[in-house]
Scaffold this active site. Structure first.
Site, PDB file in Angstrom:
ATOM      1  N   SER A 167      60.093 -21.346  22.455  1.00 29.38           N
ATOM      2  CA  SER A 167      60.165 -22.708  21.890  1.00 29.38           C
ATOM      3  C   SER A 167      59.103 -23.616  22.476  1.00 29.38           C
ATOM      4  O   SER A 167      58.709 -23.480  23.632  1.00 29.38           O
ATOM      5  CB  SER A 167      61.524 -23.333  22.185  1.00 29.38           C
ATOM      6  OG  SER A 167      62.542 -22.650  21.529  1.00 29.38           O
ATOM      7  N   GLU A 196      68.897  -9.478  19.936  1.00 29.49           N
ATOM      8  CA  GLU A 196      69.860 -10.541  20.267  1.00 29.49           C
ATOM      9  C   GLU A 196      70.939 -10.640  19.213  1.00 29.49           C
ATOM     10  O   GLU A 196      72.117 -10.766  19.491  1.00 29.49           O
ATOM     11  CB  GLU A 196      69.155 -11.893  20.301  1.00 29.49           C
ATOM     12  CG  GLU A 196      68.510 -12.255  21.591  1.00 29.49           C
ATOM     13  CD  GLU A 196      67.974 -13.680  21.519  1.00 29.49           C
ATOM     14  OE1 GLU A 196      68.639 -14.558  20.958  1.00 29.49           O
ATOM     15  OE2 GLU A 196      66.858 -13.904  22.029  1.00 29.49           O
ATOM     16  N   SER A 218      64.671 -21.235  30.213  1.00 29.16           N
ATOM     17  CA  SER A 218      65.672 -21.075  31.264  1.00 29.16           C
ATOM     18  C   SER A 218      65.073 -20.337  32.452  1.00 29.16           C
ATOM     19  O   SER A 218      64.319 -19.381  32.284  1.00 29.16           O
ATOM     20  CB  SER A 218      66.869 -20.269  30.737  1.00 29.16           C
ATOM     21  OG  SER A 218      67.516 -21.015  29.737  1.00 29.16           O
ATOM     22  N   GLN A 222      61.763 -16.940  29.290  1.00 27.06           N
ATOM     23  CA  GLN A 222      61.328 -16.795  27.906  1.00 27.06           C
ATOM     24  C   GLN A 222      60.482 -17.986  27.484  1.00 27.06           C
ATOM     25  O   GLN A 222      60.896 -19.126  27.668  1.00 27.06           O
ATOM     26  CB  GLN A 222      62.559 -16.678  27.003  1.00 27.06           C
ATOM     27  CG  GLN A 222      62.249 -16.243  25.587  1.00 27.06           C
ATOM     28  CD  GLN A 222      63.507 -16.121  24.743  1.00 27.06           C
ATOM     29  OE1 GLN A 222      64.213 -17.101  24.532  1.00 27.06           O
ATOM     30  NE2 GLN A 222      63.796 -14.933  24.258  1.00 27.06           N
ATOM     31  N   GLY A 223      59.304 -17.745  26.948  1.00 25.74           N
ATOM     32  CA  GLY A 223      58.439 -18.836  26.482  1.00 25.74           C
ATOM     33  C   GLY A 223      58.221 -18.775  24.993  1.00 25.74           C
ATOM     34  O   GLY A 223      57.149 -18.369  24.535  1.00 25.74           O
TER      35      GLY A 223
END
Lengths: 383, 314, 383, 314
Positions: free
Chosen positions: A128, A243, A160, A125-126
């Site tokens: 932040s 989420e 992550s 995931q990109g």
């Protein structure tokens, strides 16, 4: 209102239980991303082959097309069987995949979804950035349009599995000079593209699971944009609201097991004789039950209306803080043995240290409280 | 009655802080230079309250507590605690560092903290402190197995540990409540420093880090988190001073006041350590940032001469 | 640093103890302001006659001119002897008087100070307004200057003892159109002046102690302004910083006694056998000790430098919240008997209910935390 | 598995809320109109789950819990709890209100809540509920003194109490875990309503009241206080629904789930009650404002069928 399951659902539960009983790996999942990647891919493939990957995903893309209730039953049995965390497949299966299902073109879905389910393609995931954490709309990573390509420059952080990933769900600014939520796009970035540098970051628990990612004139095809240029915020929010809705069911199911293990441990070492310990455990058990009840309620809402209720943000906050209370209790029950913790140990101390992420990652507890105050109670926006 | 430090004490305190900042930065806690202990010895830090006859400075506990709180702020070696106590209460000279063992039921094996280069190890017992030699290997009296005293890490990245058997050759204090209280006081001072370090780190970050176009310390939620850190640190520090004075005067309620100081200091160190990570957000969870160091130290300190409920209710 | 007292101070302590032992009234102080006023005046007069009023006030105005340490010794012995709360004299002795000493003219001091000390003149405080609570600078009550008089219109609220008071320390806006902290004045208002209406307000504990005060063309001489026209904020702050410094010593001394009484009560009713109760009591005892240590430290600071240290706001916050924790513990130890509480009862439940004021009156706990964050830690101002 | 209320349940819930708002406003809790109980009876509220043969509506506990949470939000009479339980589990008709006695060691005198106009009183015992008649006077079996059943106030301004002796003439349930759980469930529902009431009152005030030229709910400290109230209320409410369903299905773990609901509801009611006063500031401490009413009710509710630690750990 009822808490029972239909005969069909009960039968499904038995099916899950039987398969898991026979197939859960005996060896422990390695904690470091680099060590775990092989394990994670193999296990995901095994799940896929047996029909357990994507229980509620559309059948067209390799899923089973079953109900969300069946998905919950699977997760409950999964936790009860102490099956391993899906690890590197987490982003693809729980974030990227669902976002594609909701927003992507047929072509994008046909290519990516089966690969995610089979454990062939690892996603990261990109979202932040070093300057855009809680303030997600402060994104500065930019994608310049050149012909039919996006040329990407900037950096992301807290990604992550970045160093083992094949694809990234990347939110970037594609409209020069645009501000805040506007002018952002959500794109599928090839992590093997030239110009990408990954700097793994070690956690205070010793694992290296997340990383900083640098983009230096990285080129990806414009067709990798999902949901249309400039719609990145909307697309990203569809993942985030997922989420906040049902994406954390697995965590909540895990907590139901943890509290029972803690009570058993306190009985075993005699610490339950201390009224304070017993009182805390009783309290935690009630809270875990409440999280389960809230989750079930939320799932019922999804079944009825197709989307989670407004209280999903409450579940999110409550679960994350409850998780930390459970981890602190586990550490308390260890007594002096906590001193022996060494980097990389896969014990209660490691869980406790990693658990700080629960009230930070994906929106701090402070942001969650703002959201609850503003959206549920109608208090004026502070930011 | 005067609970403000005098000029001499403030000067000593300031000098300690300055020296630590230059030679013993918190950020470098996991990798201390080789000669550090010799420098600490040379400055007399393990002998602040030791009698002059033993090469000590014969200062009072009030001054010592002030100085140890500063040392604690930089995560100074745990061995300073035990060395200071050993040098104060035993006439015989301990040449070099005295490690610290956690309380055990005799005659079980000892968990020895900061054993590297230590000549001896100090153990807190009910009403007494006891000092053993450190052998190269020991016999576990329960399992009858021979163990080499290998060094292992602890949760506190600046502290190593080893295991050691109970020895019959030892010296100990008798009929004096002060030696155990001395150790508890100094451990409390370390914890106060630890709480201070976390508070300052959090406040510094909250002033500089911006989100939503403002320093995050502008937001009341984070501001109040920092304020609560300040309250915990201030309460623990005041009680530490008071307890040190009570010990100096051998006051009847010294045991209560030292226990209260330890309790509040431990809580302050733990709670501030946790809050510091939350204030830092993502960066606070990483190994490369220093936010985790005071928290991990706090988790170690809570097992050193903990405040018993009985002492607090006595 | 030392915690001992000089022989002179020890002698003074014995003096205090002996007198209190002989003179503390046997009957309880009534709780309602109207019932208590006679009691309060008589007790204050008795204190004055014996030389115990204004221990650290200047001798010129009826005080003893002794040190703040002696004042503390007196308060410690006062609490130990279970002497009654000074009640209606609180504002005059602890707020109005000290403000006059710091800011008033010789004439004002000569007239008012002895009357306060003797219990002849009851004072009340007129700071808060219905629209200006936490936001004290939002004061709207105005004083129009007409010749050598101020003509006052507006209202004040939460004015303790207003319905029995003779004088009021009144902060009002004397400059038309002025904003926030500017254009305010601090004046001595005659509570018997025509145009003043007092509406007593009942507390949720049943007592009527504070009131709303309405001003309808109330005329007071301009000479009643203290510290000069337009300097009201500065003058008011001198009182408030006194409050934050040493004004709460009496409360803190009281807490030292309360915790011992709670421990004794828990031993007596056996509840101390519950580890949670015992653990809480142990914790509270440590916290009370810390408040005492902080207070002593702060007093030492006053002795050395003439003013309280910057940590006075920490003591204020810690004491107010600790007081509430003690009150909650007292109620917990009562068990089911809390049900019997009836309006006006002078028991632990009444203390608990009245105790909510501690984190509200004179600046809420939220405002206190802002102050600590901004002044002690240098965080940016939010308001 | 479906934990959302169905349309019928929502309609009943809404109708209850509307009726309460008009006829039983929280603000008027200390001064209820004379005919209130008759109206509650006429609507069948004390007989929602009672068998039809006894004039009941024979609804399930899930519906009843939903409705009682709404009643609790308006601080409805405590006697509804005991009346509902009595009407559900006993064949004989109780004509009128059944008061509620707190648990005592038999045969001590009973503390009877909401006794005004009550024909009988229900007492929770381990594993059973027991109903006695209410006499005009009683003999205290310990002191042998005759007492008139005089009515005294309680901390909850809408509830009176009296004292009464243990009577030998009584009916009680046997070999059924459900009657005591039923009382605990309904008390939990009242507490959930109480927590809701405090949350709504605080949020309403935080939206309207201005300080520093802004609604106070703009300030993060107060906003988060309100958010925490919402979290506590939501957790307790979900667990209440779940527990009600568990009781309906006579699930093996129903006793745990009902106890968990009571624990969380009591805490929510108390903590929200306190926070509500802090949010209100000065006005919250007054008798004329209503902020104190839910807090005082919460203090009463915590003694009605409290959640035992053993039940939570069983």
């Amino acid at each position: 209102m009822d808490i029972g399951f239909s005969p069909e659902e009960t039968h499904f539960r038995e099916e899950c239980r039987d398969w898991l009983h026979a197939h859960v790996p005996a060896e422990k999942r390695p904690l470091d991303a680099a060590d775990a990647i092989g394990f994670d891919k193999a296990w995901q493939r095994r799940l896929f082959d047996a029909g357990w990957a994507g229980i509620n995903w559309p059948t067209d893309y390799g899923g089973r097309g079953l109900s969300i209730v069946q998905q919950v039953i699977w997760l409950e049995e999964y936790a009860a069987a102490h099956a391993p965390w899906i690890g590197a497949n987490f982003v693809g299966v729980n974030h990227g995949g669902p976002t594609l299902i909701l927003n992507a073109s047929e072509e994008q879905k046909a290519y990516h979804l089966p690969r995610i389910l089979k454990g062939e393609a690892i996603w990261c995931q990109g979202f932040s950035e070093p300057g855009a954490g809680s303030d997600l709309a402060g994104i500065k990573t930019r994608g310049r349009i050149e012909g039919d390509e996006l040329v990407i420059n900037g950096s992301k952080i807290w990604t992550s599995f970045a160093h083992v990933a094949d694809w990234q769900e990347l939110v970037l600014r594609t409209e020069e000079g645009s501000l805040r939520h506007k002018g952002l796009s959500w794109a599928i970035c090839d992590m093997h593209a030239p110009g990408i540098t990954v700097r793994p970051i070690r956690k205070m628990s010793g694992q290296t699971e997340f990383a900083e990612v640098f983009y230096d004139d990285v080129r990806i095809p414009l067709t990798n944009v999902v949901g249309g240029l400039g719609n990145g915020w909307k697309v990203a929010m569809s993942t985030l609201s997922f989420e906040r809705g049902t994406g954390f069911i697995a965590d909540q199911v895990k907590q139901s097991h943890e509290i029972e293990e803690l009570i058993a441990a306190a009985r075993a070492n005699g610490m339950i004789k201390d009224d304070r310990i017993a009182g805390h455990l009783a309290q935690l058990r009630a809270e875990v039950a409440a999280v389960r009840a809230m989750t079930y309620r939320n799932i019922s809402e999804v079944v009825r209306t197709g989307q989670p209720g407004p209280e999903a943000s409450v579940i999110r906050l409550f679960t994350s803080e409850l998780g930390q209370r459970l981890e602190r209790m586990a550490v308390l029950l260890m007594g002096e043995a906590i001193i022996d913790f060494a980097y990389g140990d896969d014990d209660a101390v490691g869980d406790y240290l990693r658990g700080f992420a629960a009230t930070i990652a994906g929106g701090t507890a402070q942001i969650q409280r703002d959201i609850i105050g503003e959206r549920l109670l109608g208090l004026p926006k502070s930011r | 009655m005067d609970l403000t430090p005098n000029d001499e004490q403030i000067a000593f305190q300031t000098a300690t802080t300055d020296w630590c900042r230059e030679h013993m930065a918190l950020e470098a806690a996991r990798d201390r230079p080789d000669g550090l202990w010799d420098q600490l010895e040379a400055m007399g830090l393990p002998r602040l309250t030791a009698p002059e006859a033993n090469g000590g400075l014969a200062l009072d506990h009030a001054t010592e507590a002030l100085v140890f709180a500063e040392l604690g702020r930089f995560l100074a070696p745990i061995g300073l605690l035990s060395s200071a106590v050993a040098n104060r209460w035993f006439a015989e000279p301990f040449d070099g560092k005295v490690a610290l063992a956690l309380t055990v039921e005799e005659p079980g094996p000892l968990r020895v903290l900061d054993p590297v280069d230590s000549a001896a190890v100090l153990l807190l017992q009910p009403g007494s402190v006891r000092v053993f030699d450190i052998p190269d290997r020991f016999l576990n009296q329960m399992t009858r197995q021979q163990h080499v005293t290998a060094h292992r890490p602890t949760i506190d990245l600046s502290t190593m540990q080893s295991e050691q058997g109970w020895a019959t050759t030892a010296v100990w204090t008798e009929d004096d409540v002060r030696p155990p209280l001395h150790l508890q006081l100094l451990a409390a001072a370390y914890a106060v420093g630890c709480a201070d370090a976390a508070r300052d780190m959090a406040a510094d970050y909250a002033r500089l880090r911006e989100q939503f176009d403002r320093p995050i310390g502008w937001f009341q939620a984070l501001k109040h988190m920092c304020s609560d850190m300040a309250v915990r640190a201030a309460a623990a520090r005041s009680q530490l001073y008071y307890a040190a004075c009570a010990l100096d005067e051998n006051a009847a309620d010294a045991a209560f006041h030292v226990a209260a100081a330890k309790r509040l200091a431990d809580q302050g160190a733990l709670d501030n350590g946790r809050a510091n990570i939350q204030v830092h957000g993502g960066i606070g969870m990483t190994d490369e940032a220093a936010a985790h160091l005071p928290l991990k130290r706090a988790h170690l300190l809570q097992f050193i001469a903990p405040a018993a409920r009985e002492a607090l209710l006595a």
